[in-house]
Design an enzyme around this catalytic site. Structure first.
Site, PDB file in Angstrom:
ATOM      1  N   LYS A   1      59.071 -32.395  18.500  1.00  0.00           N
ATOM      2  CA  LYS A   1      60.271 -31.645  18.121  1.00  0.00           C
ATOM      3  C   LYS A   1      60.038 -30.878  16.818  1.00  0.00           C
ATOM      4  CE  LYS A   1      65.050 -32.486  16.625  1.00  0.00           C
ATOM      5  NZ  LYS A   1      66.121 -33.501  16.496  1.00  0.00           N
TER       6      LYS A   1
ATOM      7  N   CYS B   1      68.814 -33.376  11.498  1.00  0.00           N
ATOM      8  CA  CYS B   1      67.530 -32.954  12.081  1.00  0.00           C
ATOM      9  C   CYS B   1      66.763 -31.859  11.347  1.00  0.00           C
ATOM     10  CB  CYS B   1      67.770 -32.512  13.517  1.00  0.00           C
ATOM     11  SG  CYS B   1      68.598 -33.755  14.536  1.00  0.00           S
TER      12      CYS B   1
ATOM     13  N   ASP C   1      62.510 -39.423  15.858  1.00  0.00           N
ATOM     14  CA  ASP C   1      63.816 -38.778  15.787  1.00  0.00           C
ATOM     15  C   ASP C   1      64.950 -39.798  15.862  1.00  0.00           C
ATOM     16  OD1 ASP C   1      65.555 -36.677  15.617  1.00  0.00           O
ATOM     17  OD2 ASP C   1      65.187 -35.894  17.619  1.00  0.00           O
ATOM     18  N   ASP C   2      65.850 -39.746  14.876  1.00  0.00           N
ATOM     19  CA  ASP C   2      67.056 -40.587  14.852  1.00  0.00           C
ATOM     20  C   ASP C   2      66.741 -42.081  14.874  1.00  0.00           C
ATOM     21  OD1 ASP C   2      68.457 -38.241  14.836  1.00  0.00           O
ATOM     22  OD2 ASP C   2      69.664 -38.664  16.620  1.00  0.00           O
TER      23      ASP C   2
ATOM     24  N   HIS D   1      62.122 -27.864  15.611  1.00  0.00           N
ATOM     25  CA  HIS D   1      63.508 -27.689  15.158  1.00  0.00           C
ATOM     26  C   HIS D   1      63.641 -26.946  13.831  1.00  0.00           C
ATOM     27  CE1 HIS D   1      67.758 -29.544  15.836  1.00  0.00           C
ATOM     28  NE2 HIS D   1      67.729 -28.227  15.924  1.00  0.00           N
TER      29      HIS D   1
ATOM     30  N   ARG E   1      63.462 -31.965   8.543  1.00  0.00           N
ATOM     31  CA  ARG E   1      62.145 -31.421   8.883  1.00  0.00           C
ATOM     32  C   ARG E   1      61.736 -30.322   7.905  1.00  0.00           C
ATOM     33  NH1 ARG E   1      61.556 -33.617  14.102  1.00  0.00           N
ATOM     34  NH2 ARG E   1      63.469 -34.844  14.293  1.00  0.00           N
TER      35      ARG E   1
ATOM     36  N   ASP F   1      63.294 -39.257  10.860  1.00  0.00           N
ATOM     37  CA  ASP F   1      63.849 -38.054  10.234  1.00  0.00           C
ATOM     38  C   ASP F   1      65.175 -38.316   9.557  1.00  0.00           C
ATOM     39  OD1 ASP F   1      65.303 -38.335  12.644  1.00  0.00           O
ATOM     40  OD2 ASP F   1      65.519 -36.178  12.900  1.00  0.00           O
ATOM     41  N   ASN F   2      65.960 -39.220  10.104  1.00  0.00           N
ATOM     42  CA  ASN F   2      67.254 -39.599   9.518  1.00  0.00           C
ATOM     43  C   ASN F   2      67.712 -40.870  10.206  1.00  0.00           C
ATOM     44  OD1 ASN F   2      67.988 -36.740  11.285  1.00  0.00           O
ATOM     45  ND2 ASN F   2      68.843 -38.666  12.049  1.00  0.00           N
TER      46      ASN F   2
ATOM     47  N   SER G   1      66.208 -30.251  19.513  1.00  0.00           N
ATOM     48  CA  SER G   1      66.619 -31.580  19.966  1.00  0.00           C
ATOM     49  C   SER G   1      66.667 -31.662  21.487  1.00  0.00           C
ATOM     50  CB  SER G   1      67.994 -31.935  19.395  1.00  0.00           C
ATOM     51  OG  SER G   1      67.954 -32.028  17.992  1.00  0.00           O
TER      52      SER G   1
ATOM     53  N   LYS H   1      73.526 -41.569  10.769  1.00  0.00           N
ATOM     54  CA  LYS H   1      73.140 -40.164  10.790  1.00  0.00           C
ATOM     55  C   LYS H   1      74.293 -39.256  10.370  1.00  0.00           C
ATOM     56  CE  LYS H   1      71.618 -36.592  14.085  1.00  0.00           C
ATOM     57  NZ  LYS H   1      71.129 -36.335  15.469  1.00  0.00           N
TER      58      LYS H   1
ATOM     59  N   HIS I   1      65.963 -39.683  19.887  1.00  0.00           N
ATOM     60  CA  HIS I   1      67.218 -38.925  19.889  1.00  0.00           C
ATOM     61  C   HIS I   1      67.874 -39.072  21.260  1.00  0.00           C
ATOM     62  CE1 HIS I   1      69.971 -35.523  19.650  1.00  0.00           C
ATOM     63  NE2 HIS I   1      69.634 -35.316  18.388  1.00  0.00           N
TER      64      HIS I   1
END
Length: 573
Positions: A141, A88, A48-49, A143, A92, A334-335, A166, A363, A275
C-alpha cells in the site's frame, strides 16, 4: 489515467529484466561479502491498521505470528515507537520523508482519484537510498497519490507491486477456495465508502472530492506493477483478487531479494493487510486459501498469520543467500486499530486510555491507542537479541536513521522532524537516550496546532477526541493547563496527573515554540496530462482500460507475476 496493459509483461520487458537477473547472479559469484555495517540492506515492514495489542510478542493470547515474534525476541523491541499520524496517508508521508505530514501539506487520507499526492519536491527514503547506490523496491500500500507522477517509480523506487491506496477503496474479487463451501458465494468484495468519516475527522481535504460517479477507476481496486528503468506502469488486475494477493506479494519480495542479494538494497513492505476491506468478506478481512479459517482469532487472525508467512519467507530468503547478518529489519504499524470495525479492526491492548470516558481511542485519535505502535529492530550480530528500549522513537526517524547508516547526508534546505535513532538500535548497554526531547503529535481533534506532545515520561494533551468514526466528545485544554499523564507508570492513560507534579513550564515553552515556528505548506495539483484525458474530461483514477469501464476481469488470469518471480513455482511457463 490509463497505464500500459500488456498481458502482465510477458514480452520484451520481462526478457530485458531477465538479463538483469543474470547480471546480478554473475555479480554475486564474484562479489566479496560486505561487512555487516558496510551499506547494510534495509527492510521496513509496515502493517496497515495494526494495533499495539495484536501480536504475540506483545501478549495477544490467540494471535499466531511465530515469525514476527521470533524476530522481535531475537532483536530489540522498541516499546515506545510512535506513528507520524493517526491515519493512513499522513503516517506514510511522515515515514517516507522524516517530516510531519501537516508540515508538508499532506492530508490524513488521499482518495483513489485525487489530483495531488506527496509533494514532488519532497525527498523520500528511497531517494536517499538511491544516492547511496541502493536498489529499491516497494510491496503493498503506497497511498501517497495515484497519478503516475506520484507513484513509487517516480519517487525513488526501482520496482513496485501493490494496491496504491487502502484496500477498502474499491470493488475487488475474492476467488472462492474450493475446499471451503461457505466461501463459494463470495466472489466479489463490495466497496464501502468511508469518505465522510475521514472528512468528519479532518483527515481528508474538502476539495479532494472523489469522482467515483464519473470515473469508474475510482471504484475498482487495481493491482499495479511498476518498473522504473523501463518506465512502465502496468495494471496487473482490476479488480484485483484478494485470495491470491499475498502469494503474489511473497513471490515478489523473495524474488527481489534473490535478484539483488549481491548489492545493497532497500525493501519497503507497507502491507495492505490488516486494514479492513468491505462487503461480503467475513469480518471485512481477507486471506488466501492456505490461511483462511486456520486461527482461533477468526478472519483477523487469518489475515495476520498471512502477513507472518510473508515475513517468514523474507527471512528465509535472506538466510538462504547469506545476507541476514548484513540486513537491518524494522517492523511497526502505520497507526492504531480501527476500533469501530470491531473484531475486524484489531486490538490496542493495554493502551486503552481509560480516563477518556469512551472506548474509541484507536485509529484517528492521538490517544496512545491511535499512535503508539508495536515495533522492533532485528539485525543479527549487530543488534543484541532479547533486548528492549522504552526510549521514544518515531516513524519520522526512518529517513534520518537509514541515511546515517547508509552514509548519505540529508538535504539541508528543509526542517526534519525525525531523528537518527541508530545509537538506540546499536546500543548494547541500555543507556542510549532518545533525541526527541519533545515529540509533537498532529491530527485527531486539533486542526490548527499540535494536539499532544511526548516529553520523556510525560504526555501532554491540548485536545482530546475520539478515533475515526466518533463516539466521544472533543475536549480542548488551555495552553497553560494541558491534560498530562506519566506513561512510564500509566501507559493506559487512566490517571491524569496533578499539574504540580510535572515540568509544566518546559512543556508550555516547547508548545509555544512549536506553534510559533511550525510552518504548513499547501498542496498544488499539477495540470492534467495528455494520458489522463478521456472523452474530453481529465480522469485521474487508475484504469486498466477506459473502454471497458476499468473492469478488465475478462483479461486477467492468475497467477501472472512480475519479472523476478519464480514463475514455474505457480505453474506459469
Amino acid at each position: 489515467w490509463t497505464p500500459k496493459v500488456d498481458n502482465f509483461m510477458l514480452g520484451s520487458m520481462v526478457r530485458g529484466v531477465q538479463l538483469a537477473v543474470v547480471a546480478s547472479v554473475a555479480a554475486a559469484a564474484v562479489a566479496m561479502p560486505r561487512a555487516a555495517q558496510d551499506k547494510p540492506n534495509f527492510i521496513m515492514l509496515f502493517v496497515d491498521d495494526l494495533g499495539y495489542g495484536d501480536l504475540g510478542f506483545n501478549g495477544h493470547p490467540t494471535t499466531v505470528t511465530p515469525n514476527i515474534d521470533k524476530l522481535a525476541f531475537n532483536g530489540k523491541v522498541l516499546s515506545s515507537w510512535y506513528s507520524g499520524c493517526p491515519v493512513c496517508s499522513g503516517s506514510r508521508a511522515s515515514l517516507m520523508t522524516g517530516r510531519v505530514f501537516a508540515r508538508i501539506g499532506v492530508p490524513g487520507v488521499f482518495g483513489p482519484d485525487v489530483t495531488n499526492g506527496l509533494p514532488l519536491n519532497e525527498t523520500t527514503a528511497a531517494d536517499q537510498m538511491k544516492k547511496a547506490g541502493y536498489a529499491t523496491a516497494i510491496m503493498g500500500k503506497w497511498h501517497l497519490g495515484q497519478r503516475e507522477m506520484y507513484l513509487p517509480a517516480a519517487r525513488g523506487f526501482d520496482y513496485y507491486l501493490g494496491i496504491p491506496y487502502s484496500d477498502d477503496m474499491g470493488n475487488a474479487r475474492a476467488t472462492p477456495c474450493n475446499d471451503l463451501p461457505d466461501d463459494a458465494e463470495k466472489p466479489t468484495v463490495t466497496i464501502t465508502d468511508n469518505t465522510d468519516m475521514y472528512r468528519a475527522g479532518g483527515y481528508m481535504h474538502k476539495d479532494d472530492r472523489t469522482n467515483r460517479g464519473n470515473d469508474p477507476g475510482a471504484s475498482i481496486l487495481p493491482l499495479v506493477y511498476q518498473d522504473a528503468a523501463n518506465k512502465t506502469t502496468t495494471v496487473l488486475e482490476q479488480p484485483l483478487d484478494f485470495t491470491h494477493l499475498a502469494e503474489k506479494y511473497e513471490a515478489y519480495v523473495t524474488g527481489f531479494i534473490e535478484a539483488h542479494a549481491s548489492v545493497p538494497f532497500f525493501l519497503y513492505m507497507p502491507f495492505s493487510h490488516v486494514h479492513t476491506t468491505s462487503g461480503s468478506q467475513p469480518n471485512e478481512q481477507y486471506a488466501g486459501c492456505k490461511f483462511k479459517n486456520t486461527t482461533r482469532r477468526g478472519p483477523f487472525g487469518d489475515a495476520l498469520v498471512e502477513v507472518d508467512w510473508i515475513i517468514g519467507s523474507v527471512v528465509d530468503s535472506l538466510e538462504q543467500h547469506d545476507i541476514d547478518k548484513n540486513t537491518l529489519i524494522m517492523f511497526t504499524g502505520d497507526n492504531g486499530p480501527w476500533l469501530i470495525k470491531q473484531l475486524s479492526g484489531g486490538s490496542r491492548g493495554l493502551l486503552n486510555s481509560r480516563s477518556a470516558g469512551y472506548w474509541n481511542t484507536g485509529k484517528g485519535s492521538t490517544w496512545e491507542g491511535g499512535i503508539h505502535e508495536a515495533a522492533f529492530a532485528y539485525w543479527p550480530g549487530t543488534i543484541t537479541g532479547n533486548t528492549r528500549s522504552s526510549e521514544v522513537v518515531s516513524s519520522l526517524d526512518l529517513v534520518p536513521t537509514l541515511s546515517a547508516l547508509a552514509g548519505v547526508t540529508l538535504p539541508s534546505d528543509r526542517v526534519y522532524d525525525g531523528k537518527d535513532m541508530s545509537h538506540i538500535l546499536l546500543d548494547n548497554t541500555g543507556t542510549a537516550k532518545s533525541l526527541h526531547d519533545f515529540l509533537f503529535f498532529y491530527g485527531g481533534c486539533s486542526q490548527d496546532g499540535p494536539s499532544a506532545v511526548r516529553h520523556g515520561q510525560y504526555k501532554a494533551y491540548w485536545c482530546t477526541g475520539a478515533g475515526l468514526g466518533g463516539g466521544g466528545d472533543t475536549v480542548r485544554y488551555n495552553t497553560s493547563t494541558p491534560l498530562v499523564f506519566d506513561l512510564w507508570e500509566d501507559p493506559s492513560e487512566a490517571h491524569p496527573l496533578d499539574l504540580s507534579d510535572v515540568p509544566l513550564a518546559d512543556i508550555i515553552a516547547a508548545h509555544d515554540k512549536e506553534v510559533t515556528t511550525f510552518t504548513r505548506e499547501s498542496l498544488i495539483s499539477p495540470p492534467g496530462q495528455p494520458n489522463e484525458m478521456y472523452n474530453g474530461t481529465y480522469m485521474y483514477a487508475i484504469c486498466c482500460d477506459r473502454t471497458k469501464g476499468c473492469d478488465c476481469s475478462d483479461s486477467q488470469s492468475y497467477p501472472e507475476l512480475p519479472w523476478f518471480v519464480n514463475r514455474a513455482r505457480y505453474g506459469v511457463v
